[in-house]
Design a protein around this motif. Structure first.
Motif, PDB file in Angstrom:
ATOM      1  N   GLU A  14       0.806  -1.229   0.000  1.00 43.51           N
ATOM      2  CA  GLU A  14       0.000   0.000   0.000  1.00 43.51           C
ATOM      3  C   GLU A  14       0.835   1.272   0.000  1.00 43.51           C
ATOM      4  OE1 GLU A  14      -0.480  -2.587   2.082  1.00 43.51           O
ATOM      5  OE2 GLU A  14      -2.345  -3.389   1.262  1.00 43.51           O
ATOM      6  N   THR A  15       2.135   1.161   0.324  1.00 46.47           N
ATOM      7  CA  THR A  15       3.023   2.330   0.300  1.00 46.47           C
ATOM      8  C   THR A  15       3.864   2.370  -0.975  1.00 46.47           C
ATOM      9  OG1 THR A  15       4.802   1.221   1.503  1.00 46.47           O
ATOM     10  CG2 THR A  15       3.128   2.370   2.834  1.00 46.47           C
ATOM     11  N   ASP A  16       3.542   1.530  -1.952  1.00 50.42           N
ATOM     12  CA  ASP A  16       4.201   1.459  -3.256  1.00 50.42           C
ATOM     13  C   ASP A  16       5.602   0.863  -3.181  1.00 50.42           C
ATOM     14  OD1 ASP A  16       4.039   1.670  -6.027  1.00 50.42           O
ATOM     15  OD2 ASP A  16       4.901   3.694  -6.056  1.00 50.42           O
ATOM     16  N   GLN A  17       5.886   0.085  -2.142  1.00 50.61           N
ATOM     17  CA  GLN A  17       7.157  -0.624  -2.052  1.00 50.61           C
ATOM     18  C   GLN A  17       7.063  -1.909  -2.868  1.00 50.61           C
ATOM     19  OE1 GLN A  17       9.939   0.792  -0.501  1.00 50.61           O
ATOM     20  NE2 GLN A  17       8.438   2.463  -0.586  1.00 50.61           N
ATOM     21  N   VAL A  18       8.051  -2.158  -3.697  1.00 46.70           N
ATOM     22  CA  VAL A  18       8.042  -3.316  -4.587  1.00 46.70           C
ATOM     23  C   VAL A  18       8.182  -4.609  -3.793  1.00 46.70           C
ATOM     24  CG1 VAL A  18       9.255  -4.449  -6.493  1.00 46.70           C
ATOM     25  CG2 VAL A  18       8.965  -1.965  -6.507  1.00 46.70           C
ATOM     26  N   LEU A  19       7.298  -5.549  -4.099  1.00 43.91           N
ATOM     27  CA  LEU A  19       7.328  -6.871  -3.473  1.00 43.91           C
ATOM     28  C   LEU A  19       7.830  -7.938  -4.434  1.00 43.91           C
ATOM     29  CD1 LEU A  19       3.850  -6.739  -1.689  1.00 43.91           C
ATOM     30  CD2 LEU A  19       6.097  -6.203  -0.717  1.00 43.91           C
ATOM     31  N   GLY A  20       7.850  -7.623  -5.723  1.00 38.21           N
ATOM     32  CA  GLY A  20       8.273  -8.582  -6.733  1.00 38.21           C
ATOM     33  C   GLY A  20       7.468  -8.380  -7.998  1.00 38.21           C
ATOM     34  N   THR A  21       7.442  -9.403  -8.849  1.00 34.14           N
ATOM     35  CA  THR A  21       6.648  -9.352 -10.067  1.00 34.14           C
ATOM     36  C   THR A  21       5.799 -10.613 -10.153  1.00 34.14           C
ATOM     37  OG1 THR A  21       8.340 -10.413 -11.444  1.00 34.14           O
ATOM     38  CG2 THR A  21       8.387  -8.003 -11.315  1.00 34.14           C
ATOM     39  N   MET A  22       4.781 -10.535 -11.006  1.00 35.76           N
ATOM     40  CA  MET A  22       3.915 -11.685 -11.228  1.00 35.76           C
ATOM     41  C   MET A  22       3.365 -11.585 -12.641  1.00 35.76           C
ATOM     42  SD  MET A  22       0.501 -12.854  -9.088  1.00 35.76           S
ATOM     43  CE  MET A  22       1.375 -13.639  -7.747  1.00 35.76           C
ATOM     44  N   GLU A  23       3.121 -12.717 -13.240  1.00 38.44           N
ATOM     45  CA  GLU A  23       2.495 -12.739 -14.549  1.00 38.44           C
ATOM     46  C   GLU A  23       1.168 -11.975 -14.461  1.00 38.44           C
ATOM     47  OE1 GLU A  23       0.141 -13.625 -17.822  1.00 38.44           O
ATOM     48  OE2 GLU A  23      -0.356 -14.534 -15.900  1.00 38.44           O
ATOM     49  N   LYS A  24       0.915 -11.125 -15.447  1.00 37.00           N
ATOM     50  CA  LYS A  24      -0.216 -10.188 -15.387  1.00 37.00           C
ATOM     51  C   LYS A  24      -1.562 -10.869 -15.158  1.00 37.00           C
ATOM     52  CE  LYS A  24      -1.448  -8.193 -19.175  1.00 37.00           C
ATOM     53  NZ  LYS A  24      -1.412  -7.323 -20.351  1.00 37.00           N
ATOM     54  N   MET A  25      -1.862 -11.894 -15.921  1.00 34.96           N
ATOM     55  CA  MET A  25      -3.166 -12.539 -15.759  1.00 34.96           C
ATOM     56  C   MET A  25      -3.290 -13.213 -14.393  1.00 34.96           C
ATOM     57  SD  MET A  25      -4.927 -11.568 -18.228  1.00 34.96           S
ATOM     58  CE  MET A  25      -6.384 -12.551 -17.916  1.00 34.96           C
ATOM     59  N   GLN A  26      -2.215 -13.809 -13.901  1.00 33.40           N
ATOM     60  CA  GLN A  26      -2.246 -14.424 -12.578  1.00 33.40           C
ATOM     61  C   GLN A  26      -2.523 -13.373 -11.505  1.00 33.40           C
ATOM     62  OE1 GLN A  26       1.318 -16.558 -11.410  1.00 33.40           O
ATOM     63  NE2 GLN A  26       0.488 -17.062  -9.403  1.00 33.40           N
ATOM     64  N   ALA A  27      -1.884 -12.206 -11.630  1.00 39.55           N
ATOM     65  CA  ALA A  27      -2.106 -11.119 -10.665  1.00 39.55           C
ATOM     66  C   ALA A  27      -3.566 -10.670 -10.686  1.00 39.55           C
ATOM     67  CB  ALA A  27      -1.178  -9.939 -10.965  1.00 39.55           C
ATOM     68  N   HIS A  28      -4.175 -10.654 -11.876  1.00 40.04           N
ATOM     69  CA  HIS A  28      -5.574 -10.247 -11.991  1.00 40.04           C
ATOM     70  C   HIS A  28      -6.520 -11.361 -11.544  1.00 40.04           C
ATOM     71  CE1 HIS A  28      -3.858  -6.997 -14.528  1.00 40.04           C
ATOM     72  NE2 HIS A  28      -4.823  -6.312 -13.944  1.00 40.04           N
ATOM     73  N   GLN A  29      -6.111 -12.591 -11.668  1.00 40.35           N
ATOM     74  CA  GLN A  29      -6.939 -13.698 -11.170  1.00 40.35           C
ATOM     75  C   GLN A  29      -6.909 -13.761  -9.648  1.00 40.35           C
ATOM     76  OE1 GLN A  29      -4.988 -16.770 -13.402  1.00 40.35           O
ATOM     77  NE2 GLN A  29      -6.350 -16.568 -15.162  1.00 40.35           N
ATOM     78  N   GLU A  30      -5.742 -13.483  -9.060  1.00 38.95           N
ATOM     79  CA  GLU A  30      -5.579 -13.554  -7.601  1.00 38.95           C
ATOM     80  C   GLU A  30      -5.910 -12.229  -6.910  1.00 38.95           C
ATOM     81  OE1 GLU A  30      -1.749 -15.107  -6.502  1.00 38.95           O
ATOM     82  OE2 GLU A  30      -1.911 -16.789  -7.904  1.00 38.95           O
ATOM     83  N   GLY A  31      -6.054 -11.161  -7.691  1.00 43.24           N
ATOM     84  CA  GLY A  31      -6.366  -9.856  -7.104  1.00 43.24           C
ATOM     85  C   GLY A  31      -5.203  -9.247  -6.336  1.00 43.24           C
TER      86      GLY A  31
END
Length: 177
Positions: A14-31
């Motif tokens: 929530e503070t815009d600190q990077v946690l990593g990356t994820m495949e775009k569709m997976q990120a949208h499926q998992e919210g």
């Protein structure tokens, strides 16, 4: 918000600190919360440039939204990404100023979840865009009063994030524009 240059999004807290990356569709499926940006463009008549998303978009196809919206790449500055995507989506570049950021979350009928920390930018452009047909179905410049009236009459025609921008940032955008 799609980025054709990569299939990954940048996960953030929530503070815009990077946690990593994820495949775009997976990120949208998992919210999963991820970084995004939205660009608002005005012309000298104080009309806003909006576009209708291509009907084949993975969500919100055919809906109206701000001039450009997407995801930055990993280690890409959000402003640099916004300038790059304006060229790729709308066929022009212009100076952009940072306005602020907000988080929004929404679930779509197709099962995808948009959960984004959205960086908001503003710019001026008076020309005619040359939109990428894979991204943009149509575009127009619209007066603010006409836009607000149309959103009231037909909110289903507009993207969730764009309605939030108009509702929460319009006064600031007009002042900075």
């Amino acid at each position: 918000m799609e980025d054709t240059g990569t299939k990954n999004v940048v996960l953030v807290d929530e503070t815009d600190q990077v946690l990593g990356t994820m495949e775009k569709m997976q990120a949208h499926q998992e919210g999963r919360l991820h970084r995004a940006f939205s660009v608002i463009i005005f012309n000298d008549k104080n009309e806003m440039l909006i576009h209708q998303r291509a009907k084949n978009k993975y969500h919100c196809g055919g809906m109206w939204t701000n001039a450009c919206c997407s995801h930055p790449r990993f280690n890409e500055d959000s402003k640099d990404a916004a300038v790059r995507r304006m060229q790729e989506e709308m066929g022009f570049t212009t100076d952009l100023d940072y306005v602020g950021q907000f988080i929004y979350r929404t679930e779509f009928d197709n099962g995808l979840i948009e959960n984004e920390l959205d960086h908001l930018f503003i710019g001026k452009f008076n020309g005619t865009p040359i939109p990428n047909p894979e991204e943009v179905e149509d575009f127009k410049y619209i007066g603010i009063n006409e836009l607000k009236l149309d959103i009231e009459k037909a909110p289903h025609n507009y993207t969730v994030w764009f309605k939030k921008i108009v509702e929460n940032y319009l006064t600031e955008l007009i002042t900075n524009g």
